[in-house]
Scaffold this active site. Sequence first.
Site, PDB file in Angstrom:
ATOM      1  CD  GLU A  10       2.114 -53.698   3.606  1.00 21.65           C
ATOM      2  OE1 GLU A  10       2.857 -54.420   4.318  1.00 21.65           O
ATOM      3  OE2 GLU A  10       0.908 -53.940   3.407  1.00 21.65           O
ATOM      4  CD  GLU A  65       1.897 -58.413   2.317  1.00 23.05           C
ATOM      5  OE1 GLU A  65       2.866 -57.632   2.392  1.00 23.05           O
ATOM      6  OE2 GLU A  65       1.535 -59.145   3.264  1.00 23.05           O
TER       7      GLU A  65
END
Length: 451
Positions: free
Chosen positions: A354, A167
Amino acid sequence: MPNRLDLPAGFRWGVSTASYQIEGAVEEDGRGPSIWDTFAARPGAVRDGHTGAVACDHYHRYAEDVALMQGLGLDGYRFSIAWPRIQPTGAGPANPAGLDFYDRLVDALLTAGITPLPTLFHWDLPQALEDGGGWLARDTAYRFAEYTAVVADRLGDRVPAWITLNEPFVHMVYGYALGIHAPGRALMLDALPAAHHQLLGHGLAASVLRERGLDVMIANNLTPVRPASSSEADRAAAAAYDALHNRLFTDPILLGHYPDLSAFGVGPDLGGSVRDGDLELIAATPLDGLGVNYYNPTRIAAPTDPALPFTEAPIEGVPRTAFDWPVVPDGLRELLTGLRDRYGAALPPVTITENGCSVADEPAADGTVADPDRIAYLAGHLDALAAAVAEGVDVRGYFTWSLLDNFEWAQGFSQRFGLVHVDFETQRRTPKASYGWYRDLIAAHRGRSDG
């Protein structure tokens, strides 16, 4: 009993964690300080003054946690390696004890029949590198490549695929633009060099991995962006936000160029941080897989603040998690089909690296932990994933967030994402109802695939 999803044979089931969120042992065996150690020590930076100093004590309890994973019947485990354990100052010789820990973890996973999927950087930058500028400094990208070589040389004989960054959008925005995560800088658009240098680090690390015959991935937090209305102003704002959140860290790797950021007053050189040859280097090593972290869509309206060309608008009329995030399972299908449509043949196979939700769950008097909201969340999103596969998207695996309740960054221990409840005072692990549900789902799918 969970439904059997129509997913391809060989589909991989896993769970994800991150080093600072679970390991603890921040001052043991030669580990150096990270930016999260420094940030969490600031008064008011983290809710209730919590830190990751102990977290889930995974550093000492990893064997117990691997046994929990084995009980789920997992194919893979996505974890992150703490750079400060390997190079306490972010450069120089490796710390043998740090490498030894991940060596033991990898061997334990393989013994349990679980494939390791390490992430090289999940936000815990060595503090010494931050003191030199962090990801605002170009040099950090080269230090990242050196660290990658050290770890890959030790573990690459048993670990076939690697994720470079987790991320990078969130790390840039929360850490460098808004200051609500470590390192706590509030630079707004002046944080953009941290985007380019993370991507440069990815490109350099990807070359290191490929030279060793290893597969390369990146895990991007992505969101389908929906304009608040059909007005031209809202649609333009949504396009600007999509370029920043989704395209900034994906276009350079898959297409070889940055998206149009002119709505932010930024040119293609990202404020002068892009040098000749950088974009070619970033795109030089094709991805073997794209990791997608998905939690919810984003609704965007025309700007109300002149500092930014968009305003985030609430998504109403849907359930919400304990984190107050909207629950929109079909957003995952929308995201995946959108990636396919946008990138076409340039899109590599996708793995959901995720997906999960925070629930305010606590043990009942009998010690069990019921979390029906989490089960509903996971079931809905897996249905959406299966729908995307049915529409032709090549999705190879699903790693839920997370195995354990853990240190949830600036929220401390207030948000619980785990399939396993952790009592942070005693470190007692208690599998929740969702743990059994996920175990049964995996077994059902594997039985169908084998049949």
